[in-house]
Design a protein around this motif. Structure first.
Motif, mmCIF file in Angstrom:
data_model
loop_
_atom_site.group_PDB
_atom_site.id
_atom_site.type_symbol
_atom_site.label_atom_id
_atom_site.label_comp_id
_atom_site.label_asym_id
_atom_site.label_seq_id
_atom_site.Cartn_x
_atom_site.Cartn_y
_atom_site.Cartn_z
ATOM 1 N N VAL A 154 0.484 26.666 13.166
ATOM 2 C CA VAL A 154 0.940 26.313 11.811
ATOM 3 C C VAL A 154 0.344 27.271 10.799
ATOM 4 C CG1 VAL A 154 0.904 24.531 10.043
ATOM 5 C CG2 VAL A 154 1.177 23.889 12.448
ATOM 6 N N ARG A 155 1.199 27.702 9.881
ATOM 7 C CA ARG A 155 0.753 28.522 8.739
ATOM 8 C C ARG A 155 0.837 27.635 7.486
ATOM 9 N NH1 ARG A 155 4.508 33.666 9.093
ATOM 10 N NH2 ARG A 155 5.974 32.008 9.717
ATOM 11 N N GLY A 156 -0.272 27.583 6.737
ATOM 12 C CA GLY A 156 -0.392 26.646 5.613
ATOM 13 C C GLY A 156 0.717 26.731 4.592
ATOM 14 N N GLU A 157 1.026 27.955 4.131
ATOM 15 C CA GLU A 157 2.040 28.098 3.082
ATOM 16 C C GLU A 157 3.408 27.675 3.575
ATOM 17 O OE1 GLU A 157 1.984 32.042 1.553
ATOM 18 O OE2 GLU A 157 -0.042 31.891 0.707
ATOM 19 N N MET A 205 0.846 -1.192 0.000
ATOM 20 C CA MET A 205 0.000 0.000 0.000
ATOM 21 C C MET A 205 0.880 1.240 0.000
ATOM 22 S SD MET A 205 -2.918 -1.228 2.691
ATOM 23 C CE MET A 205 -3.897 0.240 2.448
ATOM 24 N N GLN A 206 0.425 2.286 -0.678
ATOM 25 C CA GLN A 206 1.228 3.477 -0.863
ATOM 26 C C GLN A 206 0.767 4.599 0.059
ATOM 27 O OE1 GLN A 206 3.874 3.838 -2.952
ATOM 28 N NE2 GLN A 206 4.185 5.849 -2.073
ATOM 29 N N SER A 207 1.718 5.241 0.730
ATOM 30 C CA SER A 207 1.436 6.438 1.530
ATOM 31 C C SER A 207 2.717 7.234 1.617
ATOM 32 C CB SER A 207 0.944 6.062 2.921
ATOM 33 O OG SER A 207 0.665 7.231 3.671
ATOM 34 N N ASP A 208 2.655 8.516 1.269
ATOM 35 C CA ASP A 208 3.858 9.341 1.291
ATOM 36 C C ASP A 208 4.183 9.843 2.696
ATOM 37 O OD1 ASP A 208 4.153 9.074 -1.421
ATOM 38 O OD2 ASP A 208 2.978 10.869 -1.871
ATOM 39 N N ILE A 209 3.152 10.318 3.420
ATOM 40 C CA ILE A 209 3.366 11.058 4.679
ATOM 41 C C ILE A 209 2.516 10.454 5.794
ATOM 42 C CG2 ILE A 209 3.130 13.302 5.805
ATOM 43 C CD1 ILE A 209 3.521 14.584 3.038
ATOM 44 N N LEU A 210 3.141 10.308 6.956
ATOM 45 C CA LEU A 210 2.430 9.917 8.162
ATOM 46 C C LEU A 210 2.282 11.157 9.045
ATOM 47 C CD1 LEU A 210 1.301 7.761 10.168
ATOM 48 C CD2 LEU A 210 3.641 7.605 11.071
ATOM 49 N N LEU A 211 1.068 11.470 9.474
ATOM 50 C CA LEU A 211 0.793 12.621 10.360
ATOM 51 C C LEU A 211 0.427 12.075 11.733
ATOM 52 C CD1 LEU A 211 0.403 15.634 10.837
ATOM 53 C CD2 LEU A 211 -1.931 15.407 9.919
ATOM 54 N N LEU A 212 1.341 12.202 12.691
ATOM 55 C CA LEU A 212 1.140 11.673 14.040
ATOM 56 C C LEU A 212 0.968 12.843 15.021
ATOM 57 C CD1 LEU A 212 1.071 9.403 16.113
ATOM 58 C CD2 LEU A 212 3.591 9.434 16.138
ATOM 59 N N THR A 213 -0.226 12.971 15.551
ATOM 60 C CA THR A 213 -0.526 14.083 16.475
ATOM 61 C C THR A 213 -1.242 13.553 17.709
ATOM 62 O OG1 THR A 213 -2.658 14.487 15.411
ATOM 63 C CG2 THR A 213 -0.762 15.705 14.553
ATOM 64 N N ALA A 214 -1.313 14.406 18.728
ATOM 65 C CA ALA A 214 -2.074 14.055 19.935
ATOM 66 C C ALA A 214 -3.556 13.980 19.598
ATOM 67 C CB ALA A 214 -1.814 15.071 21.032
ATOM 68 N N ALA A 215 -4.294 13.286 20.443
ATOM 69 C CA ALA A 215 -5.711 13.024 20.151
ATOM 70 C C ALA A 215 -6.528 14.299 19.992
ATOM 71 C CB ALA A 215 -6.309 12.146 21.247
ATOM 72 N N GLY A 216 -6.224 15.348 20.738
ATOM 73 C CA GLY A 216 -7.041 16.551 20.675
ATOM 74 C C GLY A 216 -6.593 17.564 19.646
ATOM 75 N N THR A 217 -5.582 17.279 18.897
ATOM 76 C CA THR A 217 -5.054 18.246 17.928
ATOM 77 C C THR A 217 -5.956 18.328 16.706
ATOM 78 O OG1 THR A 217 -2.800 17.802 18.646
ATOM 79 C CG2 THR A 217 -3.081 18.846 16.481
ATOM 80 N N ASP A 218 -6.268 19.554 16.285
ATOM 81 C CA ASP A 218 -7.054 19.778 15.082
ATOM 82 C C ASP A 218 -6.125 19.664 13.872
ATOM 83 O OD1 ASP A 218 -8.777 20.466 13.117
ATOM 84 O OD2 ASP A 218 -9.072 22.546 13.782
ATOM 85 N N THR A 219 -6.343 18.659 13.060
ATOM 86 C CA THR A 219 -5.446 18.409 11.908
ATOM 87 C C THR A 219 -6.033 18.927 10.602
ATOM 88 O OG1 THR A 219 -6.420 16.214 11.581
ATOM 89 C CG2 THR A 219 -4.481 16.355 13.018
ATOM 90 N N GLY A 220 -7.150 19.630 10.673
ATOM 91 C CA GLY A 220 -7.798 20.084 9.448
ATOM 92 C C GLY A 220 -6.908 20.940 8.585
ATOM 93 N N LEU A 221 -6.225 21.957 9.187
ATOM 94 C CA LEU A 221 -5.361 22.842 8.422
ATOM 95 C C LEU A 221 -4.164 22.075 7.860
ATOM 96 C CD1 LEU A 221 -4.532 25.640 7.427
ATOM 97 C CD2 LEU A 221 -3.426 26.040 9.658
ATOM 98 N N LEU A 222 -3.652 21.156 8.650
ATOM 99 C CA LEU A 222 -2.500 20.362 8.196
ATOM 100 C C LEU A 222 -2.867 19.536 6.964
ATOM 101 C CD1 LEU A 222 -1.206 19.077 11.665
ATOM 102 C CD2 LEU A 222 -0.196 20.881 10.257
ATOM 103 N N LEU A 223 -3.995 18.861 7.033
ATOM 104 C CA LEU A 223 -4.417 18.020 5.906
ATOM 105 C C LEU A 223 -4.749 18.867 4.679
ATOM 106 C CD1 LEU A 223 -6.655 15.425 7.790
ATOM 107 C CD2 LEU A 223 -4.363 15.069 6.854
ATOM 108 N N GLU A 224 -5.374 20.034 4.916
ATOM 109 C CA GLU A 224 -5.710 20.918 3.797
ATOM 110 C C GLU A 224 -4.450 21.426 3.108
ATOM 111 O OE1 GLU A 224 -7.978 25.198 3.001
ATOM 112 O OE2 GLU A 224 -8.265 24.127 4.907
ATOM 113 N N SER A 225 -3.414 21.734 3.892
ATOM 114 C CA SER A 225 -2.167 22.257 3.325
ATOM 115 C C SER A 225 -1.384 21.182 2.565
ATOM 116 C CB SER A 225 -1.292 22.831 4.443
ATOM 117 O OG SER A 225 -1.967 23.865 5.125
ATOM 118 N N LEU A 226 -1.687 19.927 2.896
ATOM 119 C CA LEU A 226 -0.960 18.821 2.262
ATOM 120 C C LEU A 226 -1.768 18.163 1.151
ATOM 121 C CD1 LEU A 226 0.607 17.191 5.459
ATOM 122 C CD2 LEU A 226 1.696 18.736 3.813
ATOM 123 N N ASP A 227 -2.721 18.903 0.621
ATOM 124 C CA ASP A 227 -3.532 18.387 -0.478
ATOM 125 C C ASP A 227 -2.629 18.007 -1.658
ATOM 126 O OD1 ASP A 227 -5.964 17.809 -1.888
ATOM 127 O OD2 ASP A 227 -5.594 19.638 -3.048
ATOM 128 N N GLY A 228 -2.839 16.820 -2.210
ATOM 129 C CA GLY A 228 -1.995 16.336 -3.300
ATOM 130 C C GLY A 228 -1.027 15.257 -2.854
#
Length: 517
Positions: free
Chosen positions: A103-106, A1-24
């Motif tokens: 985190v800043r998206g750009e 199975m293919q996956s480029d990036i693993l995002l490991l965060t604490a349970a309460g962390t909002d990852t929405g901006l991180l995932l949006e910035s890593l689109d593609g």
């Protein structure tokens, strides 16, 4: 199975901006360190984005421990504030950079792009360090003296490089029009010899027909179009790779791992491409050498019976040799040693053999000089053909001049042997020549061919030779008309030849008109 990036965060962390910035990118989010460790074993993770403080452990500690098992894993630490102590600990653990929060998206995307570029560079360097030594295998393959040696070397190299439990090399059999196992490891040999696969059938047939590799691993093989063709549930990873040379597929290499072992990857495909390309070149080289040796052997055999031009024609034909033949207007020459039976009673057989060899040497030399074909030796007689398969401007004239050359040299040969045995004083030579339509080509079976001429004119030439005395050369009227401007002839009368219904006008040849003056 293919996956480029693993995002490991604490349970309460909002990852929405991180995932949006890593689109593609192919991103796998995770909130549990143990689950993250398992994901690194199951997927192709190139880059880990790790939060500094996780729920049950430190992100820095997790990454340092994980990188011990996966040294090529790159990482970016997500944390704030960034002090000297945190920075030092991150660098010691193997992180290549820190993403400050908030985190800043750009900025995040720019850092990830730089990190992934570094990952690709490191991966390319690793790939080159792995592949470059494989190119040196070409010399080893090319030293192979036989097809079996090439395949044995290929199996050894593939086992060494892939650790495959089962390997087979399938080559296309032209006669059976199917793939057959030519060499294997880890397989029952009796079973291997029985396997036949048609192009397009099963996985190996598909790979052969399309010239493209197939990679199957247990965790994703059910998603493959080949899932219904998988017969063994114990196989955890498999590759079928086409053996190609100059865009032509010779066969298929099949490798597999059973029960244990890591999945195969695209890197394995690339490695097999390097190995197989060198093996197939060596295989083609061995085959070309074998074909050349066979052609040399066949040419040597042909040239014992036919002129070099005829040998070239027979060797160059792409058709079935058994089908080689046609009705042609040709000239035939028949020469017969007269009173040879008496020699058999007074000489050792080894001596007779030496005499016949000397006679046939004279005969073939003269025929080849005038671009004729030796049809066959028949005891103490010889049959030759002129005008086919090599066209001659005047086949009759070539045959007659051959006969004159034979007659001239035969006199010297007879005198030489007469000094050793008086019986040779009575030895004579009869030569008959005629022309007409006959079948010229191969006659026989696939196991034994005879390139010969068949027709009534052959019988006439043989009967003329039987009537000839004192080394005369007898020709028919149709031959006389072709040669008379060049050769002096004399009418010898009309003869009724045995086996021929009508009388035949016969002419005796004296010699070239230039020589006769």
């Amino acid at each position: 199975m293919q996956s480029d990036i693993l995002l490991l965060t604490a349970a309460g962390t909002d990852t929405g901006l991180l995932l949006e910035s890593l689109d593609g990118y192919a991103v796998t989010p995770c909130h549990d360190a143990r689950e993250a460790t398992l994901l690194c074993e199951q997927k192709d993770i190139y880059l880990a984005l790790v939060e500094a403080e996780l729920d049950a452990t430190s992100g820095i500690d997790w990454f340092g421990a994980t990188r011990t098992e996966h040294p090529h894993l790159s990482g970016l630490l997500i944390g704030n504030p960034v002090g000297e102590g945190l920075l030092r600990r991150a660098l010691d653990a193997g992180f290549s950079g820190i993403i400050e929060t908030p985190v800043r998206g750009e900025q995040l995307r720019a850092q990830v792009e730089r990190a992934m570029a570094l990952v690709r560079l490191q991966e390319e360097n690793t790939r080159l360090r792995t592949l470059v030594p494989l190119y040196s295998l070409g010399e080893k393959f090319l030293q192979s003296a036989s097809e079996e040696d090439v395949l044995d070397s290929l199996l050894n190299v593939v086992v060494e490089q892939t650790g495959a439990a089962q390997i087979s090399v399938m080559l296309f059999d032209e006669e059976e029009a199917c793939l057959r196992i030519a060499a294997c490891r880890g397989m029952d040999e009796v079973l291997a010899r029985s396997i036949r696969i048609l192009p397009g059938d099963q996985i190996a047939g598909w790979v052969y027909a399309r010239g493209r590799p197939v990679l199957l691993n247990r965790e994703n093989q059910n998603d493959s179009i080949f899932a219904p063709l998988l017969k063994r549930p114990d196989i955890v990873a498999a590759i079928s790779f086409p053996l190609k040379v100059r865009d032509r597929v010779l066969g298929v290499l099949n490798i597999s791992r059973t029960e244990s072992g890591t999945p195969y990857t695209e890197a394995d495909i690339e490695m097999l491409a390097v190995i197989c390309s060198q093996a197939t070149m060596a295989l083609e080289n061995v085959r070309a050498t074998r074909i050349m040796a066979e052609k040399i052997r066949m040419r040597t055999l042909f040239e014992q019976y036919v002129a070099p031009e005829v040998a070239d024609l027979l060797l160059a034909t792409d058709s079935n040799l058994l089908d080689l033949g046609e009705i042609r207007d040709v000239t035939v020459l028949f020469a017969d040693i007269r009173n040879f039976t008496a020699l058999v009673q007074h000489m050792e057989l080894t001596e007779l053999r030496s005499f016949l060899n000397a006679f046939f040497q004279i005969f073939t030399d003269a025929i080849f000089q005038h671009r004729g074909t030796v049809d066959k030796f028949m005891g103490d007689a010889v049959l030759a053909v002129f005008g086919a398969p090599i066209l001659l401007e005047n086949a009759c004239l070539s045959a007659v001049r051959t006969a004159l050359a034979i007659r001239s040299r035969f006199g010297g040969l007879r005198a030489q042997w007469a000094s050793r045995c008086s019986e040779f004083d009575n030895v004579d030579l009869g030569i008959g020549i005629t022309r007409g339509e006959m079948f010229l080509g191969n006659v026989g079976s696939s196991r034994r061919l005879d390139y010969t001429v068949i027709g009534s004119q052959v019988n006439i030439a043989q009967r003329l030779a039987a009537e000839s005395t004192a080394c005369q050369v007898y020709v028919t009227d149709i031959v006389r008309r072709e040669i008379e401007p060049h050769v002096a002839v004399e009418h010898a009368g009309a003869l009724r030849l045995r086996g021929v219904d009508q009388e035949i006008g016969v002419y005796a040849v004296h010699g070239d008109r230039v020589s006769a003056r």
